[in-house]
Design a protein around this motif. Structure first.
Motif, short mmCIF file in Angstrom:
data_model
loop_
_atom_site.label_atom_id
_atom_site.label_comp_id
_atom_site.label_asym_id
_atom_site.label_seq_id
_atom_site.Cartn_x
_atom_site.Cartn_y
_atom_site.Cartn_z
N ARG A 191 0.83 -1.20 0.00
CA ARG A 191 0.00 0.00 0.00
C ARG A 191 0.87 1.26 0.00
NH1 ARG A 191 -5.72 -0.48 1.95
NH2 ARG A 191 -6.15 -2.69 1.87
N VAL A 192 0.22 2.39 -0.29
CA VAL A 192 0.93 3.66 -0.42
C VAL A 192 0.24 4.70 0.46
CG1 VAL A 192 1.50 5.52 -2.04
CG2 VAL A 192 1.58 3.16 -2.80
N SER A 193 1.02 5.52 1.12
CA SER A 193 0.49 6.71 1.79
C SER A 193 0.98 7.91 1.00
CB SER A 193 0.97 6.81 3.23
OG SER A 193 0.35 5.80 4.01
N ALA A 194 0.12 8.92 0.85
CA ALA A 194 0.44 10.06 0.01
C ALA A 194 0.10 11.37 0.71
CB ALA A 194 -0.33 9.97 -1.31
N ALA A 195 0.96 12.37 0.49
CA ALA A 195 0.70 13.73 0.94
C ALA A 195 0.64 14.61 -0.30
CB ALA A 195 1.80 14.22 1.88
N LEU A 196 -0.42 15.40 -0.42
CA LEU A 196 -0.60 16.29 -1.56
C LEU A 196 -0.50 17.73 -1.08
CD1 LEU A 196 -2.72 15.93 -4.60
CD2 LEU A 196 -2.95 18.07 -3.38
N PHE A 197 0.28 18.53 -1.79
CA PHE A 197 0.51 19.92 -1.44
C PHE A 197 0.08 20.82 -2.58
CE2 PHE A 197 3.57 17.25 0.66
CZ PHE A 197 3.56 17.71 1.97
N VAL A 201 2.93 27.08 0.80
CA VAL A 201 1.95 25.99 0.78
C VAL A 201 0.59 26.55 1.17
CG1 VAL A 201 1.27 23.78 1.80
CG2 VAL A 201 3.67 24.22 1.28
N LYS A 202 -0.36 26.49 0.24
CA LYS A 202 -1.70 27.01 0.51
C LYS A 202 -2.57 25.97 1.21
CE LYS A 202 -3.87 29.67 -2.25
NZ LYS A 202 -4.50 30.40 -3.34
N GLU A 203 -2.46 24.73 0.74
CA GLU A 203 -3.24 23.64 1.33
C GLU A 203 -2.43 22.36 1.26
OE1 GLU A 203 -7.37 22.96 0.34
OE2 GLU A 203 -7.46 24.92 -0.62
N SER A 204 -2.75 21.45 2.15
CA SER A 204 -2.14 20.13 2.09
C SER A 204 -3.07 19.13 2.76
CB SER A 204 -0.77 20.11 2.78
OG SER A 204 -0.91 20.37 4.15
N ILE A 231 7.96 27.82 0.52
CA ILE A 231 7.79 28.25 1.92
C ILE A 231 8.84 29.30 2.27
CG2 ILE A 231 7.99 27.50 4.33
CD1 ILE A 231 6.77 24.79 3.41
N ALA A 232 10.08 29.06 1.88
CA ALA A 232 11.16 30.02 2.17
C ALA A 232 10.91 31.36 1.47
CB ALA A 232 12.51 29.44 1.75
N PHE A 233 10.44 31.31 0.23
CA PHE A 233 10.15 32.53 -0.51
C PHE A 233 9.06 33.33 0.19
CE2 PHE A 233 7.96 34.89 -3.90
CZ PHE A 233 9.03 35.57 -4.47
N ALA A 234 8.01 32.65 0.64
CA ALA A 234 6.92 33.33 1.35
C ALA A 234 7.42 33.92 2.67
CB ALA A 234 5.77 32.36 1.61
N GLU A 235 8.25 33.19 3.39
CA GLU A 235 8.77 33.69 4.67
C GLU A 235 9.65 34.92 4.47
OE1 GLU A 235 10.56 30.24 6.45
OE2 GLU A 235 8.67 29.63 7.39
N GLU A 236 10.42 34.95 3.38
CA GLU A 236 11.23 36.13 3.08
C GLU A 236 10.36 37.36 2.84
OE1 GLU A 236 13.81 35.20 -0.20
OE2 GLU A 236 14.86 33.65 0.94
N ALA A 237 9.15 37.14 2.34
CA ALA A 237 8.22 38.24 2.10
C ALA A 237 7.40 38.57 3.36
CB ALA A 237 7.28 37.89 0.94
N GLY A 238 7.68 37.87 4.45
CA GLY A 238 6.98 38.14 5.71
C GLY A 238 5.68 37.38 5.87
N ILE A 239 5.45 36.38 5.02
CA ILE A 239 4.23 35.57 5.08
C ILE A 239 4.55 34.30 5.85
CG2 ILE A 239 2.46 34.34 3.79
CD1 ILE A 239 3.04 36.35 1.49
N LYS A 240 3.86 34.10 6.97
CA LYS A 240 4.10 32.94 7.83
C LYS A 240 3.27 31.75 7.36
CE LYS A 240 6.72 35.10 10.77
NZ LYS A 240 8.13 34.94 10.72
N LEU A 241 3.84 30.58 7.48
CA LEU A 241 3.14 29.34 7.17
C LEU A 241 1.99 29.15 8.12
CD1 LEU A 241 3.13 26.71 5.49
CD2 LEU A 241 4.66 25.75 7.19
N CYS A 242 0.82 28.86 7.59
CA CYS A 242 -0.36 28.63 8.42
C CYS A 242 -0.27 27.25 9.05
CB CYS A 242 -1.62 28.73 7.59
SG CYS A 242 -3.12 28.44 8.52
N THR A 243 -0.28 27.18 10.37
CA THR A 243 -0.25 25.90 11.07
C THR A 243 -1.48 25.82 11.95
OG1 THR A 243 1.10 26.87 12.80
CG2 THR A 243 2.25 25.70 11.07
N VAL A 244 -2.47 25.12 11.48
CA VAL A 244 -3.72 25.00 12.22
C VAL A 244 -3.76 23.69 12.93
CG1 VAL A 244 -6.22 24.96 12.02
CG2 VAL A 244 -4.89 26.43 10.56
#
Length: 130
Positions: free
Chosen positions: A59-65, A74-77, A117-130
């Motif tokens: 079987r396979v486990s998958a993460a989609l970004f 990363v907008k959604e995952s 993610i690094a590009f967004a952080e350089e622009a001051g946009i933090k990764l959303c961690t819910v």
């Protein structure tokens, strides 16, 4: 006479892990499988990246970004655990014929995700961690 120590018996069964516990405790030990990526959706900066891990049972486990390479990172995952191969194929079918997944290396998948993610952080946009 010396007394023998008795071993505590556990009953021989393993504790079943929830999907969240499995992800936290064991997923990194599962070998990386095939990775996939789309080309950029024209005029949007959106790409999709899939990283799979192949379990010993087949079987396979998958993460989609969903990755915004021009701004947000990363907008959604989401993830799916223990898929059969045909279920993975269904996951890779996007609702449009304009975009198709192609196989890519793990390094490319990793760089597309973490580079955005690094590009967004350089622009001051933090990764959303819910």
């Amino acid at each position: 006479m010396a007394k023998k120590k008795q071993k505590k018996q556990t009953g021989g069964s393993q504790q079943e892990l929830s999907p969240e516990q499995y992800l936290r405790q064991r997923m990194r030990t599962v070998p990386i499988g095939t990775c996939y990526a789309t080309e950029e959706i024209p005029h949007s900066g959106i790409i999709y990246v899939v990283v799979t891990r192949r379990h010993t049972g087949g079987r396979v486990s998958a993460a989609l970004f969903m990755v915004d390479v021009y701004c947000l990172g990363v907008k959604e995952s989401f993830y799916r655990l223990w898929l059969e191969d045909d279920e993975l194929e269904e996951l890779l079918e996007l609702p449009t014929d304009l975009i198709e997944f192609r196989e890519c290396s793990y390094e490319e998948a990793h760089n597309r995700i973490y580079g955005a993610i690094a590009f967004a952080e350089e622009a001051g946009i933090k990764l959303c961690t819910v």
